[in-house]
Scaffold this active site. Structure first.
Site, PDB file in Angstrom:
ATOM      1  N   GLU A 296      84.366 -42.207  -7.588  1.00  0.00           N
ATOM      2  CA  GLU A 296      83.809 -40.908  -7.237  1.00  0.00           C
ATOM      3  C   GLU A 296      82.506 -40.643  -7.981  1.00  0.00           C
ATOM      4  O   GLU A 296      82.425 -39.713  -8.774  1.00  0.00           O
ATOM      5  CB  GLU A 296      84.824 -39.870  -7.730  1.00  0.00           C
ATOM      6  CG  GLU A 296      85.278 -38.878  -6.761  1.00  0.00           C
ATOM      7  CD  GLU A 296      86.476 -38.145  -7.357  1.00  0.00           C
ATOM      8  OE1 GLU A 296      87.298 -37.728  -6.556  1.00  0.00           O
ATOM      9  OE2 GLU A 296      86.603 -37.998  -8.587  1.00  0.00           O
ATOM     10  N   ARG A 299      76.367 -38.585 -10.462  1.00  0.00           N
ATOM     11  CA  ARG A 299      75.093 -38.795 -11.160  1.00  0.00           C
ATOM     12  C   ARG A 299      74.436 -40.149 -10.843  1.00  0.00           C
ATOM     13  O   ARG A 299      73.240 -40.215 -10.612  1.00  0.00           O
ATOM     14  CB  ARG A 299      75.368 -38.710 -12.665  1.00  0.00           C
ATOM     15  CG  ARG A 299      74.118 -38.695 -13.524  1.00  0.00           C
ATOM     16  CD  ARG A 299      74.481 -38.838 -15.007  1.00  0.00           C
ATOM     17  NE  ARG A 299      75.616 -38.076 -15.414  1.00  0.00           N
ATOM     18  CZ  ARG A 299      75.585 -36.850 -15.965  1.00  0.00           C
ATOM     19  NH1 ARG A 299      74.427 -36.289 -16.196  1.00  0.00           N
ATOM     20  NH2 ARG A 299      76.694 -36.230 -16.305  1.00  0.00           N
ATOM     21  N   TYR A 340      73.188 -29.393 -22.989  1.00  0.00           N
ATOM     22  CA  TYR A 340      73.758 -30.606 -23.614  1.00  0.00           C
ATOM     23  C   TYR A 340      72.810 -31.257 -24.617  1.00  0.00           C
ATOM     24  O   TYR A 340      73.122 -32.325 -25.148  1.00  0.00           O
ATOM     25  CB  TYR A 340      74.089 -31.667 -22.555  1.00  0.00           C
ATOM     26  CG  TYR A 340      74.779 -31.144 -21.323  1.00  0.00           C
ATOM     27  CD1 TYR A 340      76.089 -30.670 -21.385  1.00  0.00           C
ATOM     28  CD2 TYR A 340      74.135 -31.135 -20.095  1.00  0.00           C
ATOM     29  CE1 TYR A 340      76.717 -30.194 -20.242  1.00  0.00           C
ATOM     30  CE2 TYR A 340      74.758 -30.660 -18.954  1.00  0.00           C
ATOM     31  CZ  TYR A 340      76.056 -30.187 -19.037  1.00  0.00           C
ATOM     32  OH  TYR A 340      76.666 -29.718 -17.913  1.00  0.00           O
ATOM     33  N   CYS A 367      62.180 -16.430 -20.482  1.00  0.00           N
ATOM     34  CA  CYS A 367      62.097 -15.517 -21.621  1.00  0.00           C
ATOM     35  C   CYS A 367      63.089 -15.835 -22.713  1.00  0.00           C
ATOM     36  O   CYS A 367      63.857 -14.955 -23.116  1.00  0.00           O
ATOM     37  CB  CYS A 367      62.301 -14.101 -21.137  1.00  0.00           C
ATOM     38  SG  CYS A 367      61.000 -13.622 -20.023  1.00  0.00           S
ATOM     39  N   GLU A 368      63.144 -17.053 -23.157  1.00  0.00           N
ATOM     40  CA  GLU A 368      63.908 -17.334 -24.360  1.00  0.00           C
ATOM     41  C   GLU A 368      63.451 -18.649 -24.969  1.00  0.00           C
ATOM     42  O   GLU A 368      62.945 -19.536 -24.277  1.00  0.00           O
ATOM     43  CB  GLU A 368      65.412 -17.321 -24.094  1.00  0.00           C
ATOM     44  CG  GLU A 368      65.934 -18.368 -23.146  1.00  0.00           C
ATOM     45  CD  GLU A 368      67.461 -18.346 -23.106  1.00  0.00           C
ATOM     46  OE1 GLU A 368      68.004 -17.530 -22.355  1.00  0.00           O
ATOM     47  OE2 GLU A 368      68.095 -19.137 -23.842  1.00  0.00           O
TER      48      GLU A 368
END
Ligand code: LLP
Length: 437
Positions: A296, A299, A340, A367-368
């Site tokens: 399955e 990625r 991650y 905005c961070e």
């Protein structure tokens, strides 16, 4: 720079593990993906944009199929569609002969709409709602992967009502810890997924399905995690499954996805061929007869096929500290660095033939302060208006995109043999208010 240096740079892209298959530097010194000049693609479709080489997607699907064909007859390669859930990707893998894994009613809807034969759909989810179970049964999905005892009961009850017998697999938590980020480990006993072997729940699940008049137990499923380079845990997971499996009913063994990809040039993931070989051999060693083998992957089918193109805006140099190069996207189109701590490569697509020598930090426009895409990237000195590309963003970028700061989500562009076509259009400001009352 000398001509030979430019050639060397071009060769680096062509031999790169992080760019889509077929990528190169063209005679204008620009990055080319799927035969298309990336700078031209951005002129036509804007930035940010997810750009995929369609041939790369197809080649990876074919690599999985070929790896199996060389070894066994009865197998199934299932596209884990959470990695890139848009219609064009579903269609490509449907055409290549893959099956599909859906993990929600929404993914199920998309797979069906894209043309998948329901028999080739595998329905997952650790908390499937009644509505999703009904949707799956009514659609006639080939397999429901049951994740809990309560779900088995609910599914059986609905099948009775619908007058259907549903083939199911049991998702087993084999008690194996894969070597990857803890956020994407799923095989250990302490997991929200599946029925544990060690605590006896998996055995109870087997009994429950065998006793359920409207369910037919056809096999087991285990997925130990994602972005995995070290293949040995798969062998242990397979051995664990063998303890529970009975040839009476175990006709199908779904050993999950998880094969890692290269995000940086230093990464050396196993090949698809090696990964399939380890799984097949692992199963042949402990299963007699050998059931249908199902994998399955998500990625490893889409991750290296896609790049993200941004436009460079503000360049902020803080002397002796750091230079921030801000681009017109960020955590809304790629959450992975923030979530991650994932590393990415980057390149200035306009001057892909130049040796990079300027260390900068690529920041997004959100905005961070966590909104940093690549810390300490080495680039050819970026200038406002340049097209900056991060490769290996084909998996879980679009999939986890958001509208943070009311930023419209980028389009998806497929490139093939020099043709670029939009397969998901860019969101508009109208889209942003479309659902608001
Ligand atoms: N099967 C199951 C049951 C899964 O849960 C997953 C991924 C796959 C297959 C596919 O795994 P892959 O071949 O793609 O590794 N958002 C994270 C990844 C989460 C993976 C979730 N499950 C990331 O960006 O790294």
């Amino acid at each position: 720079m000398t001509a030979s240096e430019a050639t060397r740079r071009s060769n680096l892209i062509e031999g790169s593990v992080v760019y889509p298959i077929g990528s190169r530097v063209n005679d204008r010194g620009r990055l080319e993906v799927g035969g298309c000049d990336v700078v031209e693609v951005t002129r036509e479709f804007g930035t940010p944009a997810y750009i995929y080489a369609e041939d790369d997607l197809r080649a990876r699907a074919q690599a999985y199929l070929a790896a199996f064909r060389g070894r066994i007859d009865d197998f199934e390669v299932v596209y884990a569609s959470k990695a890139a859930p848009f219609t064009a990707a579903y269609r490509v893998f449907e055409q290549e002969g893959l099956s599909v894994d859906v993990a929600s009613g929404g993914e199920l809807h998309m797979a069906v709409r894209a043309g998948f034969d329901p028999a080739r759909i595998h329905m997952h989810g650790n908390n499937k709602s009644d509505a999703e179970l009904r949707q799956a049964v009514d659609a006639g999905v080939g397999h429901v992967i049951c994740d809990s005892l309560a779900e088995i009961e609910r599914l059986d009850a609905y099948c009775a009502e619908a007058g259907r017998v549903q083939p199911v697999l049991i998702r087993v938590t084999p008690g194996v810890k894969a070597d990857t980020h803890t956020y994407i480990q799923t095989g250990q006993l302490d997991s929200k997924f599946g029925l544990g072997l060690a605590d006896g729940l998996a055995a109870l699940g087997v009994e429950a399905v065998l006793a359920a008049p409207n369910l037919r137990l056809v096999g087991l499923h285990a997925h130990v995690g994602s972005q995995i380079f070290e293949l040995e845990p798969y062998v242990r997971a397979i051995e664990a499954l063998a303890e529970l499996a009975d040839p009476e009913w175990c006709r199908l063994l779904n050993v999950g996805g998880g094969l890692g990809i290269a995000y940086t040039e230093a990464d050396e993931p196993p090949s698809i061929e090696t990964y399939v070989g380890v799984k097949v051999r692992g199963i042949e060693r402990v299963f007699d007869p050998v059931p249908r083998i199902v994998v399955e992957p998500g990625r490893s089918l889409v991750g290296n096929a896609g790049v993200t193109a941004y436009t460079v805006g503000t360049v902020k140099e803080i002397p002796e500290v750091r230079t921030y190069v801000a681009v017109d996207g960020g955590m809304s189109d790629n959450m992975r660095p923030m979530l991650y701590g994932s590393r990415y490569e980057a390149i200035i697509a306009d001057r892909a033939d130049q040796a990079p020598e300027t260390t900068v930090t690529i920041a997004g426009m959100h905005c961070e302060s966590s909104d940093v895409i690549v810390r300490d990237a080495i680039l050819d000195a970026p200038r406002p208006g340049d097209v900056l590309v991060t490769p290996s963003t084909g998996a879980y970028g679009y999939a986890m995109a958001s509208n943070y700061n009311a930023v419209p989500r980028p389009p998806v562009v497929f490139c093939r043999a020099g043709d670029a076509r939009v397969v998901v259009r860019r969101e508009t400001y109208e889209d942003l208010t479309a659902r608001d009352e």
